[in-house]
Design a protein around this motif. Structure first.
Motif, PDB file in Angstrom:
ATOM      1  N   ARG A  30     -10.074   5.072   9.978  1.00  6.64           N
ATOM      2  CA  ARG A  30      -8.960   5.017   9.784  1.00  6.64           C
ATOM      3  C   ARG A  30      -7.935   6.524   9.942  1.00  6.64           C
ATOM      4  O   ARG A  30      -8.550   7.528  10.284  1.00  6.64           O
ATOM      5  N   ASP A  66      -5.747  -1.133  21.256  1.00  9.28           N
ATOM      6  CA  ASP A  66      -4.726  -0.826  20.156  1.00  9.28           C
ATOM      7  C   ASP A  66      -5.377  -2.143  18.960  1.00  9.28           C
ATOM      8  O   ASP A  66      -4.895  -1.590  17.620  1.00  9.28           O
ATOM      9  N   GLY A 115      -2.051  -3.600   4.417  1.00  9.09           N
ATOM     10  CA  GLY A 115      -2.462  -3.648   5.597  1.00  9.09           C
ATOM     11  C   GLY A 115      -2.112  -4.907   6.737  1.00  9.09           C
ATOM     12  O   GLY A 115      -1.983  -5.783   5.873  1.00  9.09           O
ATOM     13  N   ARG A 174      -3.854   2.848  11.536  1.00  6.46           N
ATOM     14  CA  ARG A 174      -4.865   2.397  11.812  1.00  6.46           C
ATOM     15  C   ARG A 174      -6.289   2.417  11.719  1.00  6.46           C
ATOM     16  O   ARG A 174      -6.628   3.541  12.035  1.00  6.46           O
ATOM     17  N   TYR A 177      -3.072  -2.288  11.075  1.00  7.88           N
ATOM     18  CA  TYR A 177      -1.987  -1.356  11.001  1.00  7.88           C
ATOM     19  C   TYR A 177      -1.713  -1.126   8.668  1.00  7.88           C
ATOM     20  O   TYR A 177      -1.922  -2.167   8.776  1.00  7.88           O
ATOM     21  N   TYR A 178      -1.735   0.133   8.481  1.00  8.67           N
ATOM     22  CA  TYR A 178      -1.452   0.246   7.053  1.00  8.67           C
ATOM     23  C   TYR A 178      -0.075   1.338   7.613  1.00  8.67           C
ATOM     24  O   TYR A 178      -0.112   2.119   8.093  1.00  8.67           O
ATOM     25  N   TRP A 199       2.768   5.482   9.408  1.00  8.80           N
ATOM     26  CA  TRP A 199       1.309   4.092  10.425  1.00  8.80           C
ATOM     27  C   TRP A 199       0.074   4.803  10.330  1.00  8.80           C
ATOM     28  O   TRP A 199       0.219   5.962  11.446  1.00  8.80           O
ATOM     29  N   ALA A 209      -6.431  -3.437  15.733  1.00  3.97           N
ATOM     30  CA  ALA A 209      -7.025  -2.742  14.349  1.00  3.97           C
ATOM     31  C   ALA A 209      -5.626  -3.184  13.035  1.00  3.97           C
ATOM     32  O   ALA A 209      -5.481  -3.859  13.370  1.00  3.97           O
ATOM     33  N   GLN A 241      -3.553  -7.524   9.767  1.00  5.24           N
ATOM     34  CA  GLN A 241      -3.581  -7.318  12.038  1.00  5.24           C
ATOM     35  C   GLN A 241      -3.004  -6.782  12.622  1.00  5.24           C
ATOM     36  O   GLN A 241      -2.393  -8.710  12.407  1.00  5.24           O
ATOM     37  N   VAL A 248      -1.128   7.118  13.498  1.00  2.03           N
ATOM     38  CA  VAL A 248      -0.054   5.996  14.805  1.00  2.03           C
ATOM     39  C   VAL A 248       0.678   6.868  14.949  1.00  2.03           C
ATOM     40  O   VAL A 248       0.960   7.641  15.655  1.00  2.03           O
TER      41      VAL A 248
END
Length: 126
Positions: free
Chosen positions: A45, A90, A119, A38, A94-95, A36, A92, A121, A48
């Protein structure tokens, strides 16, 4: 066609929790590390968390260690990110990412991952 689809993002108050999920389709990633990342507005980017193919090895960014937990269910071709004690920083997109090469290596660099989701949100209000 390989697809990674994230879900579970949303708006939460500081101190709250969210659980992100990333479902893969088009091929199995049961032998591949997944991670993961973010990206906050105006920032690059960043890493995480990452997990080995078996789930036995996990790595976390210092900023989330002790608050976030990465896990996976290979039968469902899905990886999760449990996020507790969320903070405004936190916030962001998240991918989810999957490594194309199978093996025991668990990378923390985004260039090591070849498959990416679009991603989800996550917004944490103070």
């Amino acid at each position: 066609q390989v697809q990674l689809v994230e879900s579970g993002g949303g708006l939460v108050q500081a101190g709250g929790s969210l659980r992100l999920a990333c479902a893969a389709s088009g091929r199995t990633f049961s032998n591949n590390a997944m991670g993961w990342f973010r990206q906050a507005p105006g920032k690059e980017r960043e890493f995480v968390a990452a997990i080995s193919w078996s789930g036995g090895i996990t790595y976390y960014a210092d900023s989330v260690k002790g608050r976030f937990t990465i896990s996976r269910d290979n039968a469902k071709n899905t990886v999760y990110l449990q996020m507790n004690s969320l903070k405004p920083e936190d916030t962001a997109v998240y991918y989810c990412a999957a490594r194309s090469r199978a093996g025991t290596v668990v990378p923390r660099g985004e260039y090591e991952y070849s498959h990416w989701g679009r991603g989800t949100q996550v917004t944490v209000s103070s």
